[in-house]
Design a protein around this motif. Structure first.
Motif, PDB file in Angstrom:
ATOM      1  N   GLU A  58      -1.222  16.159  -7.468  1.00  0.00           N
ATOM      2  CA  GLU A  58      -1.091  16.027  -8.928  1.00  0.00           C
ATOM      3  C   GLU A  58      -0.778  14.590  -9.349  1.00  0.00           C
ATOM      4  OE1 GLU A  58       1.906  18.748 -10.311  1.00  0.00           O
ATOM      5  OE2 GLU A  58       0.910  20.415  -9.267  1.00  0.00           O
ATOM      6  N   SER A  59       0.025  13.947  -8.524  1.00  0.00           N
ATOM      7  CA  SER A  59       0.440  12.592  -8.871  1.00  0.00           C
ATOM      8  C   SER A  59      -0.684  11.594  -8.630  1.00  0.00           C
ATOM      9  CB  SER A  59       1.658  12.184  -8.056  1.00  0.00           C
ATOM     10  OG  SER A  59       1.270  11.861  -6.737  1.00  0.00           O
TER      11      SER A  59
ATOM     12  N   MET B 182       0.843  -1.206   0.000  1.00  0.00           N
ATOM     13  CA  MET B 182       0.000   0.000   0.000  1.00  0.00           C
ATOM     14  C   MET B 182       0.871   1.247   0.000  1.00  0.00           C
ATOM     15  SD  MET B 182      -3.234   0.443  -0.032  1.00  0.00           S
ATOM     16  CE  MET B 182      -4.482   1.701   0.180  1.00  0.00           C
ATOM     17  N   LYS B 183       1.689   1.353   1.039  1.00  0.00           N
ATOM     18  CA  LYS B 183       2.572   2.498   1.152  1.00  0.00           C
ATOM     19  C   LYS B 183       3.585   2.458   0.012  1.00  0.00           C
ATOM     20  CE  LYS B 183       5.621   4.593   4.575  1.00  0.00           C
ATOM     21  NZ  LYS B 183       5.966   4.660   6.003  1.00  0.00           N
ATOM     22  N   ARG B 184       4.101   1.265  -0.211  1.00  0.00           N
ATOM     23  CA  ARG B 184       5.083   1.090  -1.272  1.00  0.00           C
ATOM     24  C   ARG B 184       4.486   1.424  -2.645  1.00  0.00           C
ATOM     25  NH1 ARG B 184       9.845   0.536  -1.011  1.00  0.00           N
ATOM     26  NH2 ARG B 184      10.114   0.657   1.220  1.00  0.00           N
ATOM     27  N   ALA B 185       3.233   1.036  -2.827  1.00  0.00           N
ATOM     28  CA  ALA B 185       2.572   1.288  -4.107  1.00  0.00           C
ATOM     29  C   ALA B 185       2.470   2.794  -4.355  1.00  0.00           C
ATOM     30  CB  ALA B 185       1.178   0.677  -4.099  1.00  0.00           C
ATOM     31  N   LYS B 186       2.138   3.529  -3.334  1.00  0.00           N
ATOM     32  CA  LYS B 186       2.001   4.969  -3.509  1.00  0.00           C
ATOM     33  C   LYS B 186       3.336   5.650  -3.716  1.00  0.00           C
ATOM     34  CE  LYS B 186      -2.408   5.418  -1.267  1.00  0.00           C
ATOM     35  NZ  LYS B 186      -3.129   5.721  -0.033  1.00  0.00           N
ATOM     36  N   GLN B 187       4.358   5.096  -3.048  1.00  0.00           N
ATOM     37  CA  GLN B 187       5.693   5.654  -3.258  1.00  0.00           C
ATOM     38  C   GLN B 187       6.061   5.479  -4.730  1.00  0.00           C
ATOM     39  OE1 GLN B 187       7.874   3.412  -0.291  1.00  0.00           O
ATOM     40  NE2 GLN B 187       7.794   5.115   1.190  1.00  0.00           N
ATOM     41  N   LYS B 188       5.730   4.311  -5.256  1.00  0.00           N
ATOM     42  CA  LYS B 188       6.054   4.048  -6.659  1.00  0.00           C
ATOM     43  C   LYS B 188       5.288   4.988  -7.593  1.00  0.00           C
ATOM     44  CE  LYS B 188       6.970   0.619 -10.104  1.00  0.00           C
ATOM     45  NZ  LYS B 188       6.544   1.587 -11.122  1.00  0.00           N
ATOM     46  N   ILE B 189       4.003   5.161  -7.304  1.00  0.00           N
ATOM     47  CA  ILE B 189       3.190   6.060  -8.135  1.00  0.00           C
ATOM     48  C   ILE B 189       3.810   7.446  -8.157  1.00  0.00           C
ATOM     49  CG2 ILE B 189       0.979   7.273  -8.294  1.00  0.00           C
ATOM     50  CD1 ILE B 189      -0.353   4.773  -7.136  1.00  0.00           C
ATOM     51  N   PHE B 190       4.242   7.890  -6.986  1.00  0.00           N
ATOM     52  CA  PHE B 190       4.810   9.231  -6.901  1.00  0.00           C
ATOM     53  C   PHE B 190       6.155   9.316  -7.625  1.00  0.00           C
ATOM     54  CE2 PHE B 190       7.206  12.587  -4.554  1.00  0.00           C
ATOM     55  CZ  PHE B 190       6.465  13.657  -5.028  1.00  0.00           C
ATOM     56  N   GLN B 191       7.015   8.331  -7.420  1.00  0.00           N
ATOM     57  CA  GLN B 191       8.319   8.317  -8.093  1.00  0.00           C
ATOM     58  C   GLN B 191       8.124   8.317  -9.615  1.00  0.00           C
ATOM     59  OE1 GLN B 191      10.466   9.006  -6.145  1.00  0.00           O
ATOM     60  NE2 GLN B 191      10.102   8.009  -4.162  1.00  0.00           N
ATOM     61  N   ASP B 192       7.178   7.519 -10.065  1.00  0.00           N
ATOM     62  CA  ASP B 192       6.909   7.460 -11.499  1.00  0.00           C
ATOM     63  C   ASP B 192       6.446   8.817 -12.017  1.00  0.00           C
ATOM     64  OD1 ASP B 192       7.559   4.851 -11.392  1.00  0.00           O
ATOM     65  OD2 ASP B 192       5.542   4.045 -11.707  1.00  0.00           O
ATOM     66  N   TYR B 193       5.578   9.444 -11.234  1.00  0.00           N
ATOM     67  CA  TYR B 193       5.061  10.751 -11.644  1.00  0.00           C
ATOM     68  C   TYR B 193       6.200  11.761 -11.757  1.00  0.00           C
ATOM     69  CZ  TYR B 193       2.539  15.173 -11.599  1.00  0.00           C
ATOM     70  OH  TYR B 193       2.089  16.421 -11.918  1.00  0.00           O
ATOM     71  N   ILE B 194       7.059  11.755 -10.733  1.00  0.00           N
ATOM     72  CA  ILE B 194       8.219  12.645 -10.704  1.00  0.00           C
ATOM     73  C   ILE B 194       9.078  12.444 -11.955  1.00  0.00           C
ATOM     74  CG2 ILE B 194      10.452  12.927  -9.554  1.00  0.00           C
ATOM     75  CD1 ILE B 194       8.264  14.325  -8.113  1.00  0.00           C
ATOM     76  N   ALA B 195       9.349  11.184 -12.249  1.00  0.00           N
ATOM     77  CA  ALA B 195      10.197  10.853 -13.392  1.00  0.00           C
ATOM     78  C   ALA B 195       9.539  11.302 -14.700  1.00  0.00           C
ATOM     79  CB  ALA B 195      10.456   9.350 -13.419  1.00  0.00           C
ATOM     80  N   ARG B 196       8.265  10.968 -14.839  1.00  0.00           N
ATOM     81  CA  ARG B 196       7.525  11.293 -16.057  1.00  0.00           C
ATOM     82  C   ARG B 196       7.534  12.794 -16.333  1.00  0.00           C
ATOM     83  NH1 ARG B 196       2.196  10.496 -15.051  1.00  0.00           N
ATOM     84  NH2 ARG B 196       2.956   8.815 -13.719  1.00  0.00           N
ATOM     85  N   GLN B 197       7.481  13.592 -15.275  1.00  0.00           N
ATOM     86  CA  GLN B 197       7.437  15.040 -15.427  1.00  0.00           C
ATOM     87  C   GLN B 197       8.820  15.667 -15.550  1.00  0.00           C
ATOM     88  OE1 GLN B 197       4.373  16.827 -15.465  1.00  0.00           O
ATOM     89  NE2 GLN B 197       3.559  14.759 -15.638  1.00  0.00           N
TER      90      GLN B 197
END
Lengths: 143, 143
Positions: free
Chosen positions: A68-69, A1-16
């Motif tokens: 945003e993420s 759960m926590k890990r999943a959200k960390q990943k979503i955020f990291q991906d968002y950061i990278a994508r942007q």
DNA sequence: TTGTTATTGATATTCACTTTCATCACAGCC
DNA sequence: GGCTGTGATGAAAGTGAATATCAATAACAA
């Protein structure tokens, strides 16, 4: 759960094309391991204890990034403060707000949502999102 | 309708040992004969045309009085401005807010209210009031 | 009319963000 | 590893709406 959200955020950061920083990691960790309805101020004060060098503006900007993420959402309870709550994939909930102690309880109700859709259709509206809050006294605070 | 509210307000003023003033009469009149969801700023500007000597602070304070007397209610749509809407005896309604043009449509739905009560009971809450807003695009603004 | 008290309006202050800007730190490239 | 070009940070300044202050004024009761 926590890990999943960390990943979503990291991906968002990278994508942007944004950068991963120490502060963002710290704030993300604090946010994810916290109560579900923190104001900027509350999270800032909580962080300050362990990380006195993190500024208010950074917390503010980072919470906006979370929203945003897609891992957080802004909420307003009419007390003049913006709060952020966790968002889980495909989940939506509404709130019971105790005006006595400030406790916030989340709930979901499929039937209410369905009726809302009917109201929208009846008025030709195309609903994007909604907000339902019930204010009153919780079991502990009621007389 | 308008007369009834004027009376309610006058009675409230009298009961509280407050005074009846020219400004309050003017503001009350403007409020009652206006659109149902004005912000302080909007009402102030509207008044300014005919009564350039009425100050913002007076409009602000008078609207608060209207709310206390029961003829108006504060609403927040998350755009950072406090709005005031008319309140009719025993009536409650919710809002459809168009994020395109800002139009606000009121609606009432007995079934939704009933379901809200059930949710509250299930959580041991004693509801004082609630807030339900559906945001989206109105018939005119939808694609 | 007068005295008391609430009201008014211009202005200052508060509050919760939001922006600015000089300095700093990632991340990619030798 | 050292450069280098961006984006990030934090202190401080700026915003916009709401709220408080206060001297001057206006209601109302006696």
């Amino acid at each position: 759960m926590k890990r999943a959200k960390q990943k979503i955020f990291q991906d968002y950061i990278a994508r942007q094309g944004l950068k991963s920083t120490r502060q963002r990691d710290i704030i993300l960790d604090a946010f994810l391991s916290s109560d579900r309805h923190l104001s900027i101020e509350e999270l800032y004060l909580k962080l300050r204890a362990k990380h006195p060098n993190i500024g208010y503006a950074t917390v503010y900007r980072t919470l906006k990034l979370f929203a945003e993420s897609g891992i957080a959402r802004e909420i307003h309870f009419g007390d003049g403060q913006t709060r952020y709550e966790h968002v889980s994939e495909g989940e939506h909930h509404d709130h019971l707000v105790c005006t006595g102690c400030g406790t916030i309880i989340e709930f979901e109700n499929e039937s209410i949502e369905k009726l809302q859709d009917e109201v929208a259709v009846a008025h030709g509206f195309l609903i994007k999102h909604h907000k339902l809050e019930l204010y009153g006294l919780c079991a502990k605070c009621r007389p």
